[in-house]
Design a protein around this motif. Sequence first.
Motif, short mmCIF file in Angstrom:
data_model
loop_
_atom_site.label_atom_id
_atom_site.label_comp_id
_atom_site.label_asym_id
_atom_site.label_seq_id
_atom_site.Cartn_x
_atom_site.Cartn_y
_atom_site.Cartn_z
N ASP A 1 2.02 -4.66 6.74
CA ASP A 1 2.13 -4.89 5.29
C ASP A 1 3.59 -4.89 4.84
OD1 ASP A 1 -0.60 -4.86 5.39
OD2 ASP A 1 -0.86 -3.03 4.23
N ILE A 2 4.33 -3.88 5.31
CA ILE A 2 5.75 -3.77 4.94
C ILE A 2 6.51 -5.00 5.41
CG2 ILE A 2 7.90 -2.54 5.48
CD1 ILE A 2 6.22 0.06 5.55
N ILE B 1 7.36 -1.79 -8.84
CA ILE B 1 6.29 -1.37 -7.93
C ILE B 1 5.63 -2.61 -7.36
CG2 ILE B 1 4.17 -0.03 -7.71
CD1 ILE B 1 4.98 1.54 -10.17
N VAL B 2 5.73 -2.76 -6.03
CA VAL B 2 5.19 -3.95 -5.39
C VAL B 2 4.26 -3.54 -4.25
CG1 VAL B 2 7.28 -5.24 -5.95
CG2 VAL B 2 7.07 -4.17 -3.71
N GLY B 3 3.51 -4.50 -3.76
CA GLY B 3 2.61 -4.24 -2.64
C GLY B 3 1.62 -5.36 -2.49
N LEU B 4 1.00 -5.42 -1.33
CA LEU B 4 -0.05 -6.40 -1.12
C LEU B 4 -1.25 -6.04 -1.99
CD1 LEU B 4 0.09 -6.90 2.77
CD2 LEU B 4 1.16 -8.28 0.98
N PRO B 5 -2.17 -6.98 -2.22
CA PRO B 5 -3.34 -6.67 -3.02
C PRO B 5 -4.15 -5.50 -2.45
CG PRO B 5 -3.14 -9.03 -2.73
CD PRO B 5 -2.12 -8.42 -1.83
N ASP C 1 16.24 -2.55 -10.29
CA ASP C 1 17.33 -1.88 -9.58
C ASP C 1 16.89 -1.32 -8.24
OD1 ASP C 1 19.41 -1.96 -11.75
OD2 ASP C 1 17.87 -0.85 -12.83
N ALA C 2 15.61 -0.95 -8.13
CA ALA C 2 15.07 -0.39 -6.89
C ALA C 2 13.64 -0.90 -6.71
CB ALA C 2 15.09 1.14 -6.93
N ILE C 3 13.21 -0.94 -5.45
CA ILE C 3 11.88 -1.44 -5.12
C ILE C 3 11.03 -0.30 -4.55
CG2 ILE C 3 10.55 -3.02 -3.67
CD1 ILE C 3 13.06 -4.84 -3.65
N ILE C 4 9.85 -0.11 -5.12
CA ILE C 4 8.88 0.84 -4.56
C ILE C 4 7.76 0.02 -3.94
CG2 ILE C 4 7.24 2.69 -5.06
CD1 ILE C 4 9.02 3.41 -7.48
N GLU C 5 7.68 0.05 -2.61
CA GLU C 5 6.63 -0.68 -1.91
C GLU C 5 5.46 0.27 -1.67
OE1 GLU C 5 7.60 -2.95 1.54
OE2 GLU C 5 9.52 -3.64 0.73
N VAL C 6 4.35 0.04 -2.34
CA VAL C 6 3.16 0.85 -2.13
C VAL C 6 2.46 0.36 -0.87
CG1 VAL C 6 0.99 1.70 -3.10
CG2 VAL C 6 2.92 1.18 -4.61
N VAL C 7 2.27 1.28 0.08
CA VAL C 7 1.73 0.92 1.38
C VAL C 7 0.41 1.67 1.59
CG1 VAL C 7 2.18 0.84 3.85
CG2 VAL C 7 4.09 0.69 2.24
N LYS D 1 -1.55 -0.17 -5.95
CA LYS D 1 -0.34 -0.37 -6.74
C LYS D 1 -0.59 -0.16 -8.24
CE LYS D 1 0.96 -4.61 -7.00
NZ LYS D 1 0.78 -4.90 -8.44
N SER D 2 -1.57 -0.81 -8.79
CA SER D 2 -1.82 -0.69 -10.23
C SER D 2 -2.37 0.68 -10.60
CB SER D 2 -2.78 -1.80 -10.70
OG SER D 2 -2.15 -3.06 -10.61
N THR D 3 -3.14 1.28 -9.70
CA THR D 3 -3.62 2.65 -9.93
C THR D 3 -2.44 3.60 -10.06
OG1 THR D 3 -5.64 2.19 -8.67
CG2 THR D 3 -5.09 4.50 -9.05
N LEU D 4 -1.45 3.41 -9.19
CA LEU D 4 -0.25 4.24 -9.24
C LEU D 4 0.52 4.00 -10.53
CD1 LEU D 4 1.74 6.21 -8.00
CD2 LEU D 4 2.77 4.31 -6.75
N PHE D 5 0.65 2.74 -10.94
CA PHE D 5 1.35 2.43 -12.18
C PHE D 5 0.65 3.09 -13.37
CE2 PHE D 5 1.82 -0.07 -16.02
CZ PHE D 5 3.19 -0.14 -16.15
#
Length: 366
Positions: A124-125, A6-10, A98-104, A14-18
Amino acid sequence: MLRAGIVGLPNVGKSTLFNALTQSVNAQSANYPFCTIEPNVGVVTVPDERLYILQDLVKTQTVIPTAIEFVDIAGLVKGASKGEGLGNQFLANIREVDAIIEVVRCFDDPDTIHVNGKIDPISDIETINLELALADLASIEKRIVRITKSVKSKDKDAIVENNVLQKMVKLLEEGKFVNIYDNFEGDELEAVKKMQFLTTKPVIYAANVSETDLKNGNDYVNSVKEYAKTHNADVVIISAAIEAELSQLDEAEAKDYLNELGVESSGIERMIKSVYHLLDLRTYITAGEKEVRAWTIHAGDTAPKAAGVIHTDFERGFIRAEVVSYDDFVSSGSLNAAKEKGLVRLEGKDYVVQDGDIMHFRFNVW
């Protein structure tokens, strides 16, 4: 175990989702960049109602779903490929998934600062994707230099690798993530799989919206969907704040809450399904008095390879597999009843396992 990063800009959620994904409060959420310094890892079970229907039929107390490992990776900023922010650490961590989840971020909230000062999900993306592409290009340049002598001496493997690297440069310069199955085949496909490029990993854009936009999305989400169509990516609309609330409710309460919101399933469930779709995964099941258990395989895997997921001895000593489809098992009510109806088959080494197959393996290891 499969890993999704799970990645994303600050400050995109992102962390809330995690936290919601793992039903934990271990990943600190804070309104400032880099609050997630070390990657947090959580194992999330894959929802599959078939397991519990089978549990009732075979009268077992134990159900073991398959699982995905989610990694909350530190936020990055423009220039990460050159080490800005936490760039070097970010790039090292993301290579392992294995896969990237970009939180936008697709919501307006004046109380939550955006690192760039405005809400622009496509920007952002592209910031993230550019950093991944630049990191891959830097890696490719080093690889090309390293294999130059071998290419000149007509080394077959080096020539294949060089062809892959030159193609990757051209594809990356077009500014897209690379679907390796659309662009490579044969020896080149096998070679590129081993290279672990960041831009060849499957991508999901998690469009993080407010509660009011969860059902139908908004203009921000629409722009992300249009972008994804031309960039080999999936889009899942999700509200990290809603998912955080759902994680604190029991199953019945969560279902009622989702009904109130007008959605059938949680964003997390849809995200997990999207990961399975992107990675082309399938599930087969073993069912007996001891346990009902799900096992993850790739589409196209044969029976011996599926057996090897349980234990390498099962694959090495594979003889044949006893197979019945989930629908046939349930309609029959038991394995014995399915056998009486002639619905249980014996399959050999060439059998391609189907999603929902219920299997029992016969093997012999000397």
